[in-house]
Motif scaffolding. Structure first.
Motif, PDB file in Angstrom:
ATOM      1  N   ILE A 139       1.439   6.079   6.031  1.00 14.50           N
ATOM      2  CA  ILE A 139       0.795   4.783   6.211  1.00 14.50           C
ATOM      3  C   ILE A 139       0.328   4.643   7.654  1.00 14.50           C
ATOM      4  CG2 ILE A 139       1.044   2.283   6.083  1.00 14.50           C
ATOM      5  CD1 ILE A 139       3.318   2.727   4.073  1.00 14.50           C
ATOM      6  N   HIS A 140      -0.950   4.323   7.825  1.00 13.73           N
ATOM      7  CA  HIS A 140      -1.466   4.036   9.158  1.00 13.73           C
ATOM      8  C   HIS A 140      -1.400   2.545   9.444  1.00 13.73           C
ATOM      9  CE1 HIS A 140      -4.761   2.950  11.971  1.00 13.73           C
ATOM     10  NE2 HIS A 140      -4.324   4.000  12.634  1.00 13.73           N
TER      11      HIS A 140
ATOM     12  N   LEU B  14      -4.319  -1.271   2.670  1.00 20.15           N
ATOM     13  CA  LEU B  14      -3.477  -0.169   3.136  1.00 20.15           C
ATOM     14  C   LEU B  14      -4.334   1.052   3.445  1.00 20.15           C
ATOM     15  CD1 LEU B  14      -0.078   0.893   1.674  1.00 20.15           C
ATOM     16  CD2 LEU B  14      -1.808   2.623   2.204  1.00 20.15           C
ATOM     17  N   ARG B  15      -4.139   1.623   4.612  1.00 18.68           N
ATOM     18  CA  ARG B  15      -4.858   2.827   5.029  1.00 18.68           C
ATOM     19  C   ARG B  15      -3.845   3.902   5.408  1.00 18.68           C
ATOM     20  NH1 ARG B  15      -7.591  -1.587   6.436  1.00 18.68           N
ATOM     21  NH2 ARG B  15      -9.862  -1.636   6.127  1.00 18.68           N
ATOM     22  N   ARG B  16      -4.004   5.076   4.853  1.00 21.08           N
ATOM     23  CA  ARG B  16      -3.073   6.165   5.113  1.00 21.08           C
ATOM     24  C   ARG B  16      -3.354   6.822   6.459  1.00 21.08           C
ATOM     25  NH1 ARG B  16      -4.486   9.075  -0.305  1.00 21.08           N
ATOM     26  NH2 ARG B  16      -6.451   8.118   0.356  1.00 21.08           N
TER      27      ARG B  16
ATOM     28  N   ASP C   1      -9.298   5.971   6.721  1.00 22.09           N
ATOM     29  CA  ASP C   1      -9.120   6.000   5.275  1.00 22.09           C
ATOM     30  C   ASP C   1      -9.743   4.745   4.662  1.00 22.09           C
ATOM     31  OD1 ASP C   1      -6.183   5.963   3.072  1.00 22.09           O
ATOM     32  OD2 ASP C   1      -8.187   6.823   2.793  1.00 22.09           O
ATOM     33  N   ARG C   2     -10.129   4.830   3.416  1.00 20.29           N
ATOM     34  CA  ARG C   2     -10.588   3.633   2.717  1.00 20.29           C
ATOM     35  C   ARG C   2      -9.385   2.736   2.465  1.00 20.29           C
ATOM     36  NH1 ARG C   2      -9.121   3.615  -2.577  1.00 20.29           N
ATOM     37  NH2 ARG C   2      -8.423   5.595  -3.475  1.00 20.29           N
ATOM     38  N   ALA C   3      -9.643   1.439   2.510  1.00 19.47           N
ATOM     39  CA  ALA C   3      -8.559   0.491   2.263  1.00 19.47           C
ATOM     40  C   ALA C   3      -8.232   0.464   0.773  1.00 19.47           C
ATOM     41  CB  ALA C   3      -8.951  -0.895   2.742  1.00 19.47           C
ATOM     42  N   GLN C   4      -6.979   0.403   0.447  1.00 16.94           N
ATOM     43  CA  GLN C   4      -6.576   0.346  -0.949  1.00 16.94           C
ATOM     44  C   GLN C   4      -5.484  -0.694  -1.140  1.00 16.94           C
ATOM     45  OE1 GLN C   4      -4.133   3.813  -2.341  1.00 16.94           O
ATOM     46  NE2 GLN C   4      -4.595   4.679  -0.319  1.00 16.94           N
ATOM     47  N   GLU C   5      -5.271  -1.022  -2.392  1.00 20.31           N
ATOM     48  CA  GLU C   5      -4.244  -1.989  -2.758  1.00 20.31           C
ATOM     49  C   GLU C   5      -3.166  -1.253  -3.554  1.00 20.31           C
ATOM     50  OE1 GLU C   5      -5.449  -5.063  -5.548  1.00 20.31           O
ATOM     51  OE2 GLU C   5      -4.258  -6.535  -4.462  1.00 20.31           O
TER      52      GLU C   5
END
Length: 122
Positions: A28-29, A100-102, A106-110
């Protein structure tokens, strides 16, 4: 693989308290916000409370003054302190991580947790 692991659900009498915990693990970034949603049987999932990376909190009207969302010093861990519980609070409670960005680009995700059951009954 990012995971959200919830704990703290259970059976409580009306007027009682429970504390839910949610910890995010994996690469997680950053996470823009974490929150709690709930879904009662036969109803749609609804927002309970959320907290941003900057500490801004948001609550659904039906929990204001009874529930408190907070973060631990460890990153990506949130709590939901639930007081003065009512039978209508009975539901599966889900932890959510939004934006959330790894890694930094990174693309943001849920991401959703698996849910924890809260039952308020005498």
């Amino acid at each position: 693989q990012v995971q959200l692991v919830e704990s703290g659900g259970g059976l409580v009498q009306p007027g009682g308290s429970l504390r839910l915990s949610c910890a995010a693990s994996g690469t997680i970034h950053s996470i823009d916000a974490m929150g709690w949603y709930r879904q009662a049987q036969g109803k749609q999932r609804e927002l309970v409370a959320s907290i941003t990376s900057g500490g801004y909190t948001n609550y659904a009207d039906f929990v204001k003054g009874r529930f408190t969302i907070s973060r631990a010093n460890a990153k990506y861990t949130v709590f939901l302190q639930m007081d003065s519980l009512k039978p209508e609070d009975t539901a599966v409670y889900y932890c959510n991580a939004d934006g959330l960005r790894r890694w930094w680009n990174d693309r943001a995700q849920e991401v959703w947790g698996q849910g924890t059951l809260v039952t308020v009954s005498s």
